[in-house]
Design an enzyme around this catalytic site. Sequence first.
Site, PDB file in Angstrom:
ATOM      1  N   ASP A  51       0.835  -1.201   0.000  1.00 19.39           N
ATOM      2  CA  ASP A  51       0.000   0.000   0.000  1.00 19.39           C
ATOM      3  C   ASP A  51       0.869   1.250   0.000  1.00 19.39           C
ATOM      4  O   ASP A  51       1.757   1.408   0.845  1.00 19.39           O
ATOM      5  CB  ASP A  51      -0.896  -0.028   1.246  1.00 19.39           C
ATOM      6  CG  ASP A  51      -2.009   1.010   1.183  1.00 19.39           C
ATOM      7  OD1 ASP A  51      -2.881   0.874   0.308  1.00 19.39           O
ATOM      8  OD2 ASP A  51      -1.991   1.936   2.011  1.00 19.39           O
ATOM      9  N   GLU A  66       1.312  -0.587  -5.143  1.00 21.10           N
ATOM     10  CA  GLU A  66       0.081   0.196  -5.310  1.00 21.10           C
ATOM     11  C   GLU A  66       0.484   1.670  -5.245  1.00 21.10           C
ATOM     12  O   GLU A  66       0.359   2.325  -4.223  1.00 21.10           O
ATOM     13  CB  GLU A  66      -0.928  -0.168  -4.212  1.00 21.10           C
ATOM     14  CG  GLU A  66      -2.302   0.473  -4.397  1.00 21.10           C
ATOM     15  CD  GLU A  66      -2.523   1.692  -3.491  1.00 21.10           C
ATOM     16  OE1 GLU A  66      -3.588   2.307  -3.606  1.00 21.10           O
ATOM     17  OE2 GLU A  66      -1.630   2.016  -2.686  1.00 21.10           O
TER      18      GLU A  66
END
Length: 655
Positions: free
Chosen positions: A377, A406
């Site tokens: 993330d 990401e």
Amino acid sequence: MALPHPSVPGGRFRPSAYVGEAVPFTVTAFREGHDRIGVQVRLFSPSGDESLHRLSPLNDGFDRWSTLVAPLEQGVWRFRFESFADDFATWEHAADLKIAAGVDSALMREMGAQLFDRARGEKKRPGSDKDLLYDAARSLRDPDVHDDTALQIVRDPAIAALFDARPMMGLVSVGKDAELLVERERAGVGAWYEFFPRSEGARRADDGSVISGTFRTAAERLPGVAGMGFDVLYLPPIHPIGQTNRKGPNNTLVTEPGDPGSPWAIGGAAGGHDTVHPDLGTLDDFRAFVAAARDNGIEVALDLALQASPDHPWVAEHPEWFTTLPDGSIAFAENPPKKYQDIYPVNFDNDPEGIRAEVLRVVRHWIAQGVTIFRVDNPHTKPLQFWEWLIATVSAEEPGAVFLAEAFTRPAPLQGLAMAGFQQSYTYFTWRNTKEELEEFLGGLAHDTADFLRPNLFVNTPDILTEYLQFGGRPGYKIRAAIAATAAPTYGVYAGYELFENVARPGSEENIDNEKYEYKFRDWEAAEAAGDSLAPYLRMLNAARRAHPALRQLRNLDIHWSDDEAILVYSKHLDAALSPTGETDTIIVVANVDPHSARETTVHLDTTVFGIEPGTSYDVEDLVTGQVWTWADHNFVRLDAFAEPVHILHVKENR
């Protein structure tokens, strides 16, 4: 020699590929004058095997040479380019011109005979080669030989083939050794599916409260995911969720008893990043879930979000890992105008060695539970050097580890993360929707950055519901899935996509009643039985990807043309010599990217890119409908967005 590929700009990082990927080895090579040269690349596998591959000129006027090689062994390969004066090619070219023109015919015949004599003297040349060369040299020296007969020898494909396999080399020039990291196939090929395990099997109690799904109930969904053809299941964070500033439905700051909070607000009284949420079960339950996924042919990918809720054990034990503001409070995570009051970002400038040790411990912990794929993330908000170190360290211990970045950010940091070691990257795909945008975007992925960046074309995420999907209806969902599944060897779908969940929270690009903040109740089987599910279409796409090795390649995408501004056309081709099936495979995709209309146009194909001579007809089968047509260079198409907006055509035969 100059401009070799595969390579990474700047030269600090090594390029990468995956097992079975058709990698272009390309170099610029030339010499003075008109004599011909040859170019080859010498490869050394991780186990020490050596192979030699001849390059062919690209004939683009820039002295570029290229060949395709599909490495089949995982590990670090070495390679170097070599160029040389090609004595046979020089003679062949000159003799063909001069003998045909009646200029210096006798001299050219004798030069050829002497060349053949030299080749016969090579100890390693096969006896069959020597016999052919002996007969050719004798014919060339025959004083009564006619020029037409001499030209047949000059143009003999058998003689050309033996010199191509074992060239007569002079003035050999050797380039520098370089490295290519070849990773396992899953690092570059896969169909991903994302779901929240707490929603799978969640149910309402008699008092109206929600009882969370568990790893055991989520396991019941695995056959359905596998049945659609997905081979990677990505789970958002599965750790305890903090209570402080817990977010309520639709990202509100007001919560009610029973609101589960965002899984990305990691950490609470039950533990942190090395713990599973008690509502989901135990660590033993998680290991059983991973094993059940494996039994269904699915690998589990776990979210690695390096951040903490205010209740995370890190906050009390290591306050130096966070940013303290002048008023003494700890800074919340922000992405202006968004503010995440339930999350503290980690400050990697404070105690970097301590943070490194802790993150490595956490990753090793989950690898020990059977997880080797991590979706990271917001990696662009952490130091690049940290990721370079972490991925290298983990990969040395677990060569099958895969990290997906990401990072919806600017091109430079996005590409920098890929260079530093991330095996896969989220991209701007969700925001590239027009024909012009997609041509530029997909072409760049296939040809500009493929030496180091592997895209994972997720069609949606819990955070991303684009206007195209909000207003494109069912056609929009089909179009985006078809392009993602065929344009790149790795793509992903977030649960709910197959149910056409397209209502956004006002003023945002997120689904209303976002699953990040609450449970979702879906009846997958009932929707499919009623014909209200995209699952059969996704099943078809994934079946096509498994049946056609051309779709499991990244660098083989070629853009073609149409006369309509909304009809996107591209092909993917794989030669038989590089295909695991041993057969040539060609797919042509024609997509109407306007989800609101029917379009009629002419499609124009450069058939030479998939080995068919211009003007030749061939049969194509639509993998979507099963229909078969005879095509050539220019073909009429009609694509109705409300029926079938995309052709996925398999080239059946060359007539």
